[in-house]
Motif scaffolding. Structure first.
Motif, PDB file in Angstrom:
ATOM      1  N   SER A   7       0.837  -1.198   0.000  1.00  0.00           N
ATOM      2  CA  SER A   7       0.000   0.000   0.000  1.00  0.00           C
ATOM      3  C   SER A   7       0.873   1.249   0.000  1.00  0.00           C
ATOM      4  O   SER A   7       1.739   1.396   0.870  1.00  0.00           O
ATOM      5  N   PRO A   8       0.671   2.169  -0.962  1.00  0.00           N
ATOM      6  CA  PRO A   8       1.438   3.418  -0.963  1.00  0.00           C
ATOM      7  C   PRO A   8       0.867   4.427   0.021  1.00  0.00           C
ATOM      8  O   PRO A   8      -0.345   4.563   0.163  1.00  0.00           O
ATOM      9  N   LEU A   9       1.752   5.119   0.716  1.00  0.00           N
ATOM     10  CA  LEU A   9       1.386   6.212   1.611  1.00  0.00           C
ATOM     11  C   LEU A   9       2.061   7.465   1.071  1.00  0.00           C
ATOM     12  O   LEU A   9       3.273   7.627   1.192  1.00  0.00           O
ATOM     13  N   ASN A  10       1.283   8.330   0.451  1.00  0.00           N
ATOM     14  CA  ASN A  10       1.861   9.499  -0.211  1.00  0.00           C
ATOM     15  C   ASN A  10       2.317  10.532   0.815  1.00  0.00           C
ATOM     16  O   ASN A  10       1.541  10.972   1.657  1.00  0.00           O
ATOM     17  N   GLN A  11       3.587  10.906   0.729  1.00  0.00           N
ATOM     18  CA  GLN A  11       4.167  11.915   1.618  1.00  0.00           C
ATOM     19  C   GLN A  11       4.779  13.016   0.756  1.00  0.00           C
ATOM     20  O   GLN A  11       5.978  13.212   0.714  1.00  0.00           O
ATOM     21  N   GLY A  61      10.487  19.811  -6.656  1.00  0.00           N
ATOM     22  CA  GLY A  61      11.460  19.412  -5.651  1.00  0.00           C
ATOM     23  C   GLY A  61      11.442  17.903  -5.484  1.00  0.00           C
ATOM     24  O   GLY A  61      11.096  17.163  -6.402  1.00  0.00           O
ATOM     25  N   GLU A  62      11.814  17.434  -4.310  1.00  0.00           N
ATOM     26  CA  GLU A  62      11.789  15.998  -4.036  1.00  0.00           C
ATOM     27  C   GLU A  62      10.457  15.613  -3.397  1.00  0.00           C
ATOM     28  O   GLU A  62       9.951  16.313  -2.526  1.00  0.00           O
ATOM     29  N   GLU A  63       9.911  14.491  -3.857  1.00  0.00           N
ATOM     30  CA  GLU A  63       8.653  13.982  -3.321  1.00  0.00           C
ATOM     31  C   GLU A  63       8.884  12.574  -2.795  1.00  0.00           C
ATOM     32  O   GLU A  63       9.742  11.847  -3.292  1.00  0.00           O
ATOM     33  N   VAL A  64       8.107  12.191  -1.795  1.00  0.00           N
ATOM     34  CA  VAL A  64       8.306  10.899  -1.140  1.00  0.00           C
ATOM     35  C   VAL A  64       7.004  10.112  -1.157  1.00  0.00           C
ATOM     36  O   VAL A  64       5.926  10.656  -0.897  1.00  0.00           O
ATOM     37  N   VAL A  65       7.114   8.830  -1.486  1.00  0.00           N
ATOM     38  CA  VAL A  65       6.007   7.895  -1.320  1.00  0.00           C
ATOM     39  C   VAL A  65       6.529   6.729  -0.483  1.00  0.00           C
ATOM     40  O   VAL A  65       7.602   6.189  -0.754  1.00  0.00           O
ATOM     41  N   GLY A  73       8.411  -5.828   8.546  1.00  0.00           N
ATOM     42  CA  GLY A  73       9.470  -4.845   8.703  1.00  0.00           C
ATOM     43  C   GLY A  73       8.933  -3.436   8.529  1.00  0.00           C
ATOM     44  O   GLY A  73       7.745  -3.229   8.255  1.00  0.00           O
ATOM     45  N   PRO A  74       9.783  -2.417   8.663  1.00  0.00           N
ATOM     46  CA  PRO A  74       9.340  -1.022   8.528  1.00  0.00           C
ATOM     47  C   PRO A  74       8.964  -0.687   7.089  1.00  0.00           C
ATOM     48  O   PRO A  74       9.288  -1.422   6.147  1.00  0.00           O
ATOM     49  N   ASN A  75       8.278   0.445   6.927  1.00  0.00           N
ATOM     50  CA  ASN A  75       7.908   0.911   5.594  1.00  0.00           C
ATOM     51  C   ASN A  75       9.150   1.271   4.783  1.00  0.00           C
ATOM     52  O   ASN A  75      10.204   1.604   5.338  1.00  0.00           O
ATOM     53  N   LEU A  76       9.003   1.223   3.468  1.00  0.00           N
ATOM     54  CA  LEU A  76      10.070   1.636   2.556  1.00  0.00           C
ATOM     55  C   LEU A  76       9.740   3.023   2.019  1.00  0.00           C
ATOM     56  O   LEU A  76       8.627   3.255   1.534  1.00  0.00           O
TER      57      LEU A  76
END
Length: 276
Positions: free
Chosen positions: A73-77, A118-122, A137-140
């Protein structure tokens, strides 16, 4: 003697209580180990727009009587679904006992016309189905670096995120970088505005500055303009400030067909975008 008598009496009562305890009372069961342990092979990945990240997922099966489908599941950040594409939302872990293995998915960062993201994180999260004892394990975290856009062959434009000025809150600022390869020598850069006094009016008519043979004043604060060159081409780096009520515009043209149509970049308080 009286003290010793009391001590012996107390010890006798403890012995009676211990003998009277029910030896058949149930004890707490030891915790069960997870049926499977699933983790990403790394905790972070960084790619640029247009690139694909190959993501490995490791699993260790203790006892798994049937195959297990694990969701990703993607978590958009900062990123939005239009910024990337997953090869799949699930992967399967086979049934087995005392088995280790690796599954793989891929994430592609899509190219768009935005040049000031800029930089975006998912972040990607592992989600097994309910009813399965799984240790996760933790999220990637996948960081997507903005490559900007290409208005003409051999030309790349990228900008920093639009910022508000602390000293003048109604003004915006960005740093533009225009890179031209050696094959793009016949490409020109034109300012499109905003201009100050771009019209001159009298009682009957309004005429543009060009019609009046006057050179309009560019209504921006060009803080710095640096030019850099290398064997691969040239780069212009511009630090620009402008009022938030205006739109900063600049276009590109060529004499050899490198620019299709009339590509132009427009920057507002919300960001910069290439318009083809």
């Amino acid at each position: 003697m009286r003290v010793l008598g009391r001590l012996f009496a107390a010890l006798g009562m403890l012995a009676v209580a211990a003998c009277g305890r029910d030896a058949s009372a149930p004890t707490a069961a030891p915790p069960q180990p997870p049926a499977v342990v699933v983790t990403f092979a790394s905790d972070s990945v960084r790619i640029e727009e247009g690139e694909t990240a190959e993501i490995a997922v490791r699993y260790r099966i203790n006892t798994l009587p049937s195959p297990l489908s694990v969701a990703v599941s993607p978590l958009n950040q900062g990123a939005v679904p239009e910024d990337y594409e997953l090869s799949g939302n699930t992967f399967e872990i086979p049934a087995g006992q005392a088995v280790t293995g690796t599954a793989a998915i891929s994430l592609t960062a899509l190219v768009d016309n935005q040049i000031a993201e800029g930089e975006e994180v998912v972040a990607l999260r592992l989600q097994p189905p309910g009813g399965v004892r799984a240790q996760l394990g933790p999220n990637l975290e996948v960081t997507i670096a903005d490559r900007g856009a290409s208005p003409c062959a051999g030309v790349q434009v990228v900008a920093t995120r639009i910022e508000s000025l602390e000293t003048a809150r109604h003004y915006r600022r960005t740093t533009l970088e225009l890179t031209q390869g050696t094959e793009a020598e016949a490409v020109w850069f034109d300012w499109g505005g905003p201009y100050l006094f771009d019209q001159y009016c009298d009682d009957d008519d309004c005429r543009t500055a060009w019609e009046e043979d006057r050179f309009p004043i560019l209504e921006v604060n060009l803080v710095e303009w640096r030019m850099e060159s290398s064997t691969n081409g040239t780069a212009d780096v511009l630090d620009i400030e402008w009022h938030e009520s205006n739109t900063l515009r600049f276009g590109f043209r060529s004499s050899d067909g490198a620019c299709e149509g009339e590509p132009a970049v427009a920057c507002t308080a919300a960001g910069c975008e290439l318009d083809r």
